[in-house]
Each structure stands twice: as structure tokens, then as C-alpha cells.
Write an enzyme that holds these catalytic residues in place. Structure first.
Site, PDB file in Angstrom:
ATOM      1  CB  ILE A   1      21.888  48.579 -19.688  1.00 24.97           C
ATOM      2  CG1 ILE A   1      20.685  47.942 -20.393  1.00 24.97           C
ATOM      3  CG2 ILE A   1      23.222  48.094 -20.216  1.00 24.97           C
ATOM      4  CD1 ILE A   1      20.554  48.302 -21.868  1.00 24.97           C
ATOM      5  CB  CYS A   2      21.201  44.154 -18.612  1.00 20.43           C
ATOM      6  SG  CYS A   2      20.811  42.410 -18.787  1.00 20.43           S
TER       7      CYS A   2
END
Length: 168
Positions: free
Chosen positions: A102-103
């Protein structure tokens, strides 16, 4: 239940570690934190979380785990420099088991050389890096392509965790 490795580096995004970890534990899964130095305490970039690394990547085998999670923040950029961790990510990805990032987490996947030809998402500033590494970037809350699960930001954590838990 499943054994899940989380690759955690200094400056991780607090909620991107805390939320998936607690959701995994609540579902009965075992979570092991991998990092640069066993026993080291690493801190979230927001100062809300600090965790102790369980193992270095060269102390475990990718075969020991059912999934790999890479929280975002500054941690993935720091982890890219650890050759053992990069090798672990590459080997784990090759196993076909779920890899969820994620991210800024996809930075570690780029370093491991596993994004070419894949459709992925990330924090917007990682977009060009993914495209330059051969991935197709899309702006979606969660993207699943083969064994890769990617999300953009903390607001996407519900979709990210749901996709990960469904795979386990």
C-alpha cells in the site's frame, strides 16, 4: 491459520501497519515483522506507533509464510537498500502467494524487479517509478493483478484489508 510476513522499515505509515496487522490478528493469522535488524525498534512517521522487528529477512524463508504485506510511508524506501529483504520479496513473489503493498510499498516491489507488465496502484508520487519499471498504473482504491494486491493510501485500507483477507 495463515502466517503473514510484514516488511517494516523506519518511518512506516503508522495506520498502514496497524490496521492490516490488527485485522490479520483478529482473523486468527500469525504476523511476523521483518526488517533490517532483529530486535530493533522502528517508528512510524507520525509518531503514533513503534514496533520491534521479529527477524531479518535472511533469518527466515519465504516458504515459511502464506502472504507478504508491505506498509507504506518512508519504510519501503529504507528497506530497498537491504539486499536480503529485496531477495526475500523477489523469492516470495515468485512463489505466487499474495503480496500486498500500500501507498509507497510498491517501491520495494520495484527494487525486487517484480512489477513489469503488472497493473498496479500506489501513492501518486510512486506512479512514475512504477511506469518506468514497466507497470501499468491506475488510480483505484485496490488493484489485484495475479498475486499482487496494491492500494493508494490510508483511505483505501478497508478495501486493501478485505482483498488480502479474502486471499487468505
Amino acid at each position: 491459520m495463515a502466517k503473514v510476513a510484514m516488511a517494516v522499515g523506519e518511518g512506516f505509515e503508522d495506520v498502514e501497519l496497524e490496521t492490516p496487522r490488527s485485522r490479520l490478528v483478529e482473523a486468527g493469522h500469525d504476523v511476523t515483522l521483518l526488517g533490517v535488524e532483529r530486535g530493533a525498534t522502528v517508528h512510524g512517521k507520525r509518531g503514533r506507533a513503534a514496533v520491534t522487528i521479529d527477524h531479518r529477512a535472511d533469518e527466515v524463508s519465504a516458504a515459511d509464510f502464506d502472504a507478504l504485506v508491505i506498509p507504506g510511508g518512508y519504510g519501503p524506501d529504507h528497506l530497498r537498500l537491504d539486499t536480503a529483504l529485496v531477495a526475500f520479496v523477489r523469492e516470495f513473489h515468485a512463489s505466487g502467494r499474495p503480496v500486498a503493498a500500500i501507498c509507497h510499498g510498491p517501491q520495494l516491489l520495484i527494487e525486487a524487479g517484480v512489477v513489469e507488465g503488472r497493473t498496479m496502484t500506489s501513492w501518486p508520487s510512486v506512479r512514475t517509478d512504477l511506469v518506468n519499471a514497466g507497470a501499468r498504473w491506475v488510480d483505484e482504491p485496490v488493484v489485484e493483478d495475479g498475486n499482487l494486491i496494491t492500494s493508494r493510501k490510508p483511505d483505501d485500507l478497508e478495501a486493501f484489508c478485505t482483498a488480502l483477507l479474502r486471499r487468505l
